[in-house]
Design a protein around this motif. Structure first.
Motif, PDB file in Angstrom:
ATOM      1  N   TYR A   9       0.816  -1.216   0.000  1.00  0.00           N
ATOM      2  CA  TYR A   9       0.000   0.000   0.000  1.00  0.00           C
ATOM      3  C   TYR A   9       0.848   1.264   0.000  1.00  0.00           C
ATOM      4  CZ  TYR A   9      -4.115  -2.875   0.361  1.00  0.00           C
ATOM      5  OH  TYR A   9      -5.108  -3.778   0.082  1.00  0.00           O
ATOM      6  N   ASP A 153      -8.113   3.162  -3.342  1.00  0.00           N
ATOM      7  CA  ASP A 153      -7.094   2.932  -2.319  1.00  0.00           C
ATOM      8  C   ASP A 153      -6.289   1.658  -2.546  1.00  0.00           C
ATOM      9  OD1 ASP A 153      -7.555   5.242  -0.701  1.00  0.00           O
ATOM     10  OD2 ASP A 153      -9.418   4.312  -0.005  1.00  0.00           O
ATOM     11  N   THR A 193      -7.038  -6.870   3.028  1.00  0.00           N
ATOM     12  CA  THR A 193      -6.996  -7.120   1.583  1.00  0.00           C
ATOM     13  C   THR A 193      -7.819  -8.362   1.251  1.00  0.00           C
ATOM     14  OG1 THR A 193      -4.753  -6.204   1.504  1.00  0.00           O
ATOM     15  CG2 THR A 193      -5.463  -7.502  -0.398  1.00  0.00           C
ATOM     16  N   TYR A 215      -8.247  -3.488  -1.706  1.00  0.00           N
ATOM     17  CA  TYR A 215      -8.285  -2.973  -0.343  1.00  0.00           C
ATOM     18  C   TYR A 215      -9.616  -3.369   0.298  1.00  0.00           C
ATOM     19  CZ  TYR A 215      -8.150   0.332   3.546  1.00  0.00           C
ATOM     20  OH  TYR A 215      -8.158   0.901   4.793  1.00  0.00           O
ATOM     21  N   ARG A 217     -11.874  -2.446   3.155  1.00  0.00           N
ATOM     22  CA  ARG A 217     -12.087  -1.403   4.149  1.00  0.00           C
ATOM     23  C   ARG A 217     -13.306  -1.635   5.033  1.00  0.00           C
ATOM     24  NH1 ARG A 217     -13.015   1.436  -0.357  1.00  0.00           N
ATOM     25  NH2 ARG A 217     -11.245   2.830  -0.073  1.00  0.00           N
TER      26      ARG A 217
END
Length: 344
Positions: A9, A153, A193, A215, A217
Motif C-alpha cells: 500500500y 485505495d 486485503t 483494499y 475497508r
C-alpha cells in the motif's frame, strides 16, 4: 499490518503521488452521458487531492476533464453495495457484450489483453513498473496496479514471472497447484486485503494468469453468511450465493482437488480469499451477462455483494431483487455440484 501489506500500500500511494496510475484508452463506443465519443482518447486513473486518493479522467480529444464518473450507494440494511464506475467501460473487452455466454477469449500471446509481449502498447504490463516483486513458494510474482481500478485505495494484479524477473511468460488464466499454493501464501501475508481469482466466463477479461487484490475497508455482505456441513464439504448458508468453503489453513492439495476438477470439466468459478475463508463460487456459463445488468459481468467482488456497473440506468434503478435474481442466474448452488460429484 504485515510487512507485505505495508510495502504494497505504500507503493500504491507513492505511485499515485507520482501520477503513475494513469492510462490512455481509446473509447470503443459513445458514452451515454456524453463524456466521450467513439474514438476519443481518454486518460483515466487515480490522483491525490489533499489527503484523499480519488478517480479522475480527461478527454484529451476534447481537452476537458471528466467529472461525475463514479458513485456508490448501499441498498437499505442488506449490506449490498452498488458502485457506478463509467470509466471501466473503457477497458478492453468491456463493450458490446450480448446477454448470455460470451465468446471465448483467445489464449495466444499475440492476443493477450495484458499485451505481455508488446511493450509498444499503451497498457502493456511491460510499460508498468511493478509496485513490488516478492518470492513465494514456487515463483516470483509482480504486483501491478490495475488499469481500471475498482478501488482508489488499492486494486492490484499479481502476475507470476519467469526465471528472469524482467520477462513475463504468457500462460492462460488457469490455476496450477503451484499458482494456487502461492496465492494462499500471498493472502496469508496480507491484511486489510481481499485476494481472488476469476476464471474465464466468471469475470476474467484477460486470458493470462493473474490474481487480483483489493483494499478491504469494510465487512462484505458475504462475510455475514453462516457455514454448514454438507456430505463432507462445508458450504455457505443464509446467503443468496451457495459456495464451497475452505479455511485459509486448509492444505492447498485439498483446495486444488476442487478447483482442478472444475477446470478439467471447463466449469467457470470464482476463488475468493476473505478473512479466514477461501470460497469457491461455481458459475453458470450460460448466464455470464444477464438482463438485470446488461453492461456488466460479475466477478468475485460482485459475488461478495459489491456490484460495480458501467450502466447508469442499472445503477439508478438497482434493487435487492435485481441483485438476487442475478445471483440465481449466474451461480450454480454448491449442493448441486457436490451431489453430481458424489453421483447422487
Amino acid at each position: 499490518m504485515t510487512n507485505l501489506t505495508s510495502r504494497l500500500y505504500a507503493a500504491w500511494k507513492e505511485a499515485v503521488l507520482d501520477e503513475k496510475i494513469v492510462n490512455l484508452f481509446e473509447a470503443s463506443k459513445d458514452d451515454v452521458a456524453g463524456h466521450w465519443s467513439k474514438g476519443d482518447q481518454i486518460v483515466y486513473g487515480i490522483r491525490s487531492i489533499g489527503e484523499e486518493l480519488t478517480y479522475y479522467a480527461q478527454n484529451l480529444t476534447r481537452s476537458h476533464e471528466i467529472k461525475g464518473g463514479t458513485e456508490r450507494k448501499q441498498l437499505g440494511d442488506t449490506g449490498y453495495i452498488c458502485q457506478f464506475n463509467s470509466y471501466r467501460a473503457l477497458r478492453p473487452g468491456a463493450s458490446n457484450r450480448p446477454i448470455g455466454r460470451q465468446p471465448d477469449i483467445p489464449a495466444a500471446p499475440e492476443d493477450c489483453r495484458f499485451h505481455c509481449q508488446d511493450a509498444t502498447h499503451p497498457i502493456s504490463l511491460l510499460r508498468r513498473e511493478p509496485l513490488l516483486t516478492a518470492k513465494f513458494n514456487h515463483a516470483n510474482w509482480h504486483a501491478y496496479y490495475n488499469v481500471a481500478p475498482l478501488d482508489q485505495d488499492g486494486h492490484f494484479l499479481w502476475v507470476p514471472t519467469g526465471p528472469h524477473p524482467n520477462l513475463l511468460p504468457h500462460s492462460p488464466q488457469q490455476l496450477s497447484f503451484e499458482s494456487l499454493d502461492d496465492a494462499i501464501q500471498i493472502f496469508n501475508q496480507l491484511t486489510q486485503t481481499i485476494l481472488f481469482f476469476n476464471t474465464l466466463h466468471a469475470g476474467a477479461s484477460v486470458n493470462h494468469i493473474h490474481l487480483q487484490a483489493l483494499y478491504h475497508r469494510y465487512p462484505l455482505p458475504i462475510e455475514s453468511a453462516t457455514v454448514i456441513d454438507y456430505k463432507g464439504y462445508r458450504l455457505l448458508d443464509n446467503y443468496p450465493i451457495q459456495a464451497i468453503v475452505f479455511s485459509t489453513q486448509t492444505p492447498a492439495t485439498e483446495i486444488f482437488a476442487c478447483v482442478d476438477r472444475l477446470q478439467r470439466e471447463t466449469i467457470p468459478f470464482n476463488l475468493i480469499m476473505v478473512k479466514d475463508h477461501i470460497l469457491v463460487v461455481v458459475r453458470n456459463i450460460d448466464h455470464e451477462i444477464v438482463s438485470e445488468f446488461p453492461g456488466d459481468g460479475f466477478a468475485a467482488l460482485g459475488m461478495c455483494g459489491v456490484i460495480t456497473t458501467v450502466d447508469r440506468n442499472a445503477y439508478d434503478t438497482v434493487t435487492v431483487a435485481m441483485i438476487e435474481s442475478t445471483f440465481a442466474k449466474m451461480v450454480v448452488p454448491a449442493q448441486q455440484v457436490i451431489d453430481r460429484w458424489l453421483g447422487k
